[in-house]
Design a protein around this motif. Structure first.
Motif, PDB file in Angstrom:
ATOM      1  N   GLY A   1       0.810  -1.210   0.000  1.00 30.84           N
ATOM      2  CA  GLY A   1       0.000   0.000   0.000  1.00 30.84           C
ATOM      3  C   GLY A   1       0.843   1.259   0.000  1.00 30.84           C
ATOM      4  N   LEU A   2       1.897   1.278   0.820  1.00 30.26           N
ATOM      5  CA  LEU A   2       2.770   2.449   0.872  1.00 30.26           C
ATOM      6  C   LEU A   2       3.488   2.669  -0.452  1.00 30.26           C
ATOM      7  CD1 LEU A   2       4.322   2.022   4.451  1.00 30.26           C
ATOM      8  CD2 LEU A   2       2.794   3.859   3.691  1.00 30.26           C
ATOM      9  N   VAL A   3       3.937   1.581  -1.080  1.00 27.67           N
ATOM     10  CA  VAL A   3       4.652   1.703  -2.355  1.00 27.67           C
ATOM     11  C   VAL A   3       3.727   2.263  -3.433  1.00 27.67           C
ATOM     12  CG1 VAL A   3       5.669   0.366  -4.241  1.00 27.67           C
ATOM     13  CG2 VAL A   3       6.409  -0.042  -1.903  1.00 27.67           C
ATOM     14  N   VAL A   4       2.516   1.738  -3.511  1.00 23.42           N
ATOM     15  CA  VAL A   4       1.580   2.208  -4.540  1.00 23.42           C
ATOM     16  C   VAL A   4       1.253   3.688  -4.353  1.00 23.42           C
ATOM     17  CG1 VAL A   4      -0.775   1.993  -5.416  1.00 23.42           C
ATOM     18  CG2 VAL A   4       0.570  -0.061  -4.959  1.00 23.42           C
ATOM     19  N   ILE A   5       0.953   4.081  -3.121  1.00 23.00           N
ATOM     20  CA  ILE A   5       0.575   5.474  -2.861  1.00 23.00           C
ATOM     21  C   ILE A   5       1.748   6.424  -3.085  1.00 23.00           C
ATOM     22  CG2 ILE A   5      -0.190   7.091  -1.073  1.00 23.00           C
ATOM     23  CD1 ILE A   5      -1.792   4.746   0.135  1.00 23.00           C
ATOM     24  N   LEU A   6       2.900   6.097  -2.465  1.00 23.61           N
ATOM     25  CA  LEU A   6       4.045   7.002  -2.528  1.00 23.61           C
ATOM     26  C   LEU A   6       4.644   7.076  -3.926  1.00 23.61           C
ATOM     27  CD1 LEU A   6       5.717   6.025   0.851  1.00 23.61           C
ATOM     28  CD2 LEU A   6       4.456   8.109   0.346  1.00 23.61           C
TER      29      LEU A   6
ATOM     30  N   SER B   1       3.014   6.610  -6.730  1.00 22.06           N
ATOM     31  CA  SER B   1       2.074   7.365  -7.569  1.00 22.06           C
ATOM     32  C   SER B   1       2.285   8.861  -7.387  1.00 22.06           C
ATOM     33  CB  SER B   1       0.634   6.988  -7.210  1.00 22.06           C
ATOM     34  OG  SER B   1       0.385   5.615  -7.463  1.00 22.06           O
ATOM     35  N   LEU B   2       2.425   9.300  -6.136  1.00 19.33           N
ATOM     36  CA  LEU B   2       2.664  10.719  -5.878  1.00 19.33           C
ATOM     37  C   LEU B   2       4.008  11.170  -6.431  1.00 19.33           C
ATOM     38  CD1 LEU B   2       1.349  10.916  -2.191  1.00 19.33           C
ATOM     39  CD2 LEU B   2       0.201  11.725  -4.259  1.00 19.33           C
ATOM     40  N   ASP B   3       5.039  10.309  -6.259  1.00 20.16           N
ATOM     41  CA  ASP B   3       6.369  10.656  -6.753  1.00 20.16           C
ATOM     42  C   ASP B   3       6.388  10.744  -8.276  1.00 20.16           C
ATOM     43  OD1 ASP B   3       9.321  10.975  -6.363  1.00 20.16           O
ATOM     44  OD2 ASP B   3       9.363   9.077  -7.463  1.00 20.16           O
ATOM     45  N   LEU B   4       5.693   9.815  -8.934  1.00 16.11           N
ATOM     46  CA  LEU B   4       5.669   9.815 -10.399  1.00 16.11           C
ATOM     47  C   LEU B   4       4.947  11.038 -10.944  1.00 16.11           C
ATOM     48  CD1 LEU B   4       6.507   8.212 -12.887  1.00 16.11           C
ATOM     49  CD2 LEU B   4       4.307   7.015 -12.776  1.00 16.11           C
ATOM     50  N   LEU B   5       3.916  11.491 -10.235  1.00 17.24           N
ATOM     51  CA  LEU B   5       3.225  12.707 -10.660  1.00 17.24           C
ATOM     52  C   LEU B   5       4.169  13.909 -10.677  1.00 17.24           C
ATOM     53  CD1 LEU B   5      -0.217  12.408  -8.821  1.00 17.24           C
ATOM     54  CD2 LEU B   5       0.198  12.279 -11.291  1.00 17.24           C
ATOM     55  N   GLY B   6       5.082  13.956  -9.707  1.00 13.82           N
ATOM     56  CA  GLY B   6       6.010  15.071  -9.636  1.00 13.82           C
ATOM     57  C   GLY B   6       7.152  14.984 -10.630  1.00 13.82           C
TER      58      GLY B   6
END
Length: 364
Positions: free
Chosen positions: A29-34, A36-41
């Motif tokens: 869960g942490l990998v998917v969320i973090l 996703s946010l990192d890739l957006l940036g």
């Protein structure tokens, strides 16, 4: 009370399985969320490079995910510990275990052993995969995510200190007695006071110093400049100090870092930061073993107090306090304030004692 490590193998496997499943769920869960946010940036920067497309985005994900796992796996273990123990207590299973004569330490032992297995896997993962991914991503990011056609050559050290003197060489070639320096500048200092600046077109090592060619000497005291064809400059600086490359422990696995530390020490370079990093490569993954002990406050005493949430928060606070102390001590080690071994191991030992003291005080 049974003196066996596992009074019931069924209960031990039941508790360990609950812990491992929750650990896996939290880290995924942490990998998917973090990520996703990192890739957006970062996606805008990646796609801005000529020729980059969807494939490069997936390449970035494959290089970034190992870093996220390395950083957040201990947090996932802490959360899994709290949820596992709180669930056991809420369902009165802890009461049943203790009524059967199983002590608090015996209840926690399956979690500790499972966490040790996670730590071992984490260590191998960090040294075999994360170091390579970090090095590759660092080079790619430094190139603004443009495609790299050939591997970057390792850079040799340009600035070297010997006693009070400072050396700067534009080029370095060869090794040992065959080392050659090009366009070298020596800042000759006495008691940390600059006395002269010696410039030379080339230099080669000799016994007790360096032989300089096409020399220009600027005397700071008189403000005059003198030239000569050659100069034998006495200094403790040796050729190895120029030919040993600077090391970033994040890019080097432990089994390669240890011999490189020996080379750096033999070259007269400071190695305290590298020693602290080498020890932290072991103490870091082992932090997962502490989490069941620090989170144990969420398992015991809840039936009497009825404050499940409060005790879970206390366990979370102890876990996060360890991470803060660990980063703080590692920073102090990098600054040279504390010895490197203390910087790597003091938080682990301190919170091991704290967790054990809390457990004995509240339950045993």
């Amino acid at each position: 009370m049974s003196m066996k490590l596992f009074p019931s193998n069924t209960i031990a496997w039941y508790v360990a399985r609950m812990f491992l499943v929750r650990t896996l769920a939290f880290i995924l869960g942490l990998v998917v969320i973090l990520e996703s946010l990192d890739l957006l940036g970062e996606s805008g920067k990646i796609l801005a490079a000529a020729g980059n497309g969807e494939a490069e985005l997936w390449t970035y994900v494959s290089l970034r995910v190992p870093q996220i796992i390395e950083l957040f796996l201990p947090f996932a273990v802490l959360l899994a510990t709290l949820v596992t123990l709180a669930t056991l207590n809420q369902n009165s299973e802890v009461v049943i275990f203790k009524a059967a004569g199983i002590s608090a330490h015996q209840i926690l032992l399956p979690l500790i052993l499972a966490a040790f297995g996670v730590a071992a896997i984490n260590f191998v993962f960090n040294e075999r995969i994360v170091t390579r991914a970090t090095a590759t991503l660092n080079v790619w990011k430094a190139n603004d995510y443009a495609r790299i056609t050939e591997a970057a050559a390792p850079r040799t050290a340009r600035w070297v200190r010997g006693g009070d003197d400072l050396f700067n060489a534009e080029t370095v070639s060869g090794t040992g007695a065959g080392t050659r320096l090009g366009t070298i500048t020596i800042y000759d200092r006495v008691d940390n006071r600059l006395t002269r600046v010696v410039s030379a077109a080339a230099a080669r090592p000799m016994e007790g110093g360096w032989r300089l060619e096409e020399v220009s000497i600027f005397d700071v005291g008189s403000g005059t400049v003198a030239t000569q064809d050659a100069l034998d400059f006495s200094t403790p600086v040796v050729a190895r100090q120029f030919t040993t490359a600077s090391i970033d422990p994040k890019f080097v696995p432990l089994w390669e870092l240890v011999p490189q530390i020996s080379e750096q020490r033999a070259a007269g370079k400071p190695v305290d930061v590298l020693i602290a990093a080498a020890h932290h490569k072991i103490s870091g993954p082992l932090s997962t073993v502490l989490m069941p002990l620090l989170g144990a406050v969420a398992a015991f005493g809840l039936a009497r107090s009825g404050r499940l949430f409060v005790r879970a928060v206390i366990g979370m606070f102890l876990g996060f306090a360890f991470f803060v102390a660990d980063n703080f001590m590692l920073a102090m080690g990098n600054f040279g304030t504390v010895p490197p071994i203390m910087a790597a191991w003091a938080p682990f030992m301190l919170f091991l004692l704290i967790g054990e003291a809390v457990l004995i005080r509240t339950e045993e």
